[in-house]
Design an enzyme around this catalytic site. Sequence first.
Site, PDB file in Angstrom:
ATOM      1  CG  ASP A 198      -2.111  -0.813   1.183  1.00  0.00           C
ATOM      2  OD1 ASP A 198      -2.406  -1.316   0.084  1.00  0.00           O
ATOM      3  OD2 ASP A 198      -2.770  -0.982   2.227  1.00  0.00           O
ATOM      4  NE  ARG A 252      -1.295   3.621  13.938  1.00  0.00           N
ATOM      5  CZ  ARG A 252      -0.541   2.718  13.317  1.00  0.00           C
ATOM      6  NH1 ARG A 252       0.764   2.906  13.216  1.00  0.00           N
ATOM      7  NH2 ARG A 252      -1.084   1.650  12.790  1.00  0.00           N
TER       8      ARG A 252
END
Length: 423
Positions: free
Chosen positions: A13, A93
């Site tokens: 991706d 994150r």
Amino acid sequence: MKKVVLAYSGGLDTSVAVAWLREQYDVEVVTLTVDLGGGSLRAGVEGRAMSAGASRAYVVDAKDRFVRSFVWPHLQAGALYQGVYPLATALARPLIAQLLVEVASREGADAVAHGSTGKGNDQVRFDVAVHALDPSLEVVAPLRVGMGLSRDQEIDYAIARGIEIPITKASPYSIDVNLWGRSCETGVLEDPWTSPPADAYEWTVDPATAPAAVEVIVGFEGGIPVSIDGERLEPVELVERLHVLGGAHGVGRIDHVEDRLVGIKSREIYETPAATILHRAHRALEGLTLTKDTLRFNRIVADELAQLTYDGLWFSALHRDLRGYSASSQRVVSGEVRMKLDHGSAVVVGRRSPLSLYDKNLATYDEGDAFDHASAVGFIEIFGLPLRVEAARHGAVGRHHGAAWTWTEPLLESLPTTVVDRP
Ligand code: ARG
């Protein structure tokens, strides 16, 4: 937009995303790959970034910082999302977002990009964290703005542009890993009634096939794990040891239907051998060293911190202040916990601490009892006072001060009862 820093895993991706960003926006692309352990760093990632058209590739080893600054505070707090998920993906994150912002600043880039989809939590976490740190940066998520290609289309797209294709076989799942946990979703797992197939697991053996039980002793200082079986270890090594040991005993499989921030319920399979062992052990040591009031309050803080982290609000003042409280409450959480790893379970079988609040002379039912039994009578008299007053005024068992206050159904008459008289 002239220059963009892309969070780059090196998978298909994000490799396609490098070329897609260049073609779509006519921008220079710098990639950032963050090694967070657990197999998150793919070999040859820089070369693949170049083959996809990146002008520069950063690879940052953030394992130690990840454990010290992100994982440990959540272990100290006992923070588990919905009481279950150790937050491995969510914790990574803000660290990646901060590095994106710092690389963007060093590179003079005006945008950052990430490979999250438009219906998950991660897009929110990246966008919100980046904008908390630098509101001037544009954030692009190719999968949200038109890159949506099937796997086969992505492979064709990559071949047509000479992009090296990662040699991993197509997984039926969407997976995220770092040293604190492995998250696995989609495919057959989307039916919450379907038992996870064996191939959903990679870090843990089937508990039924695990070897004989073993014991392991985890040492803590100030709520932070520092040793295994008496051997002092650096944070990353400590987690990796428990990862291997726990995995070999089938410990840390979690099947969770969770509530995403975007309003969707989703089913995720987690493997968190080290996190499972450490959270259980830590909680047991807190039980020995903290008062009941602190323990109760810490549950509230744990839930709140877990929610904020899950929702991507790491850089909020509330998150920081709760971490501050939590770290302070851990001053006395030092000692050792004996854990037994037994066919998928990790159970506490012993704990000790120089700062223990447990007093054998008070607790014992044997000789040496120092507890004043007689004074219990007075204590109960006072402790029970409000309840006695309330029962007298408002009615309780067997009293009827008007029908509205009759809460309690009679028990004896409604239960099968045997009565024996002496002949
Ligand atoms: N549901 C978890 C979270 O939001 C993990 C998501 C990880 N992604 C994945 N492809 N499994 O934190």
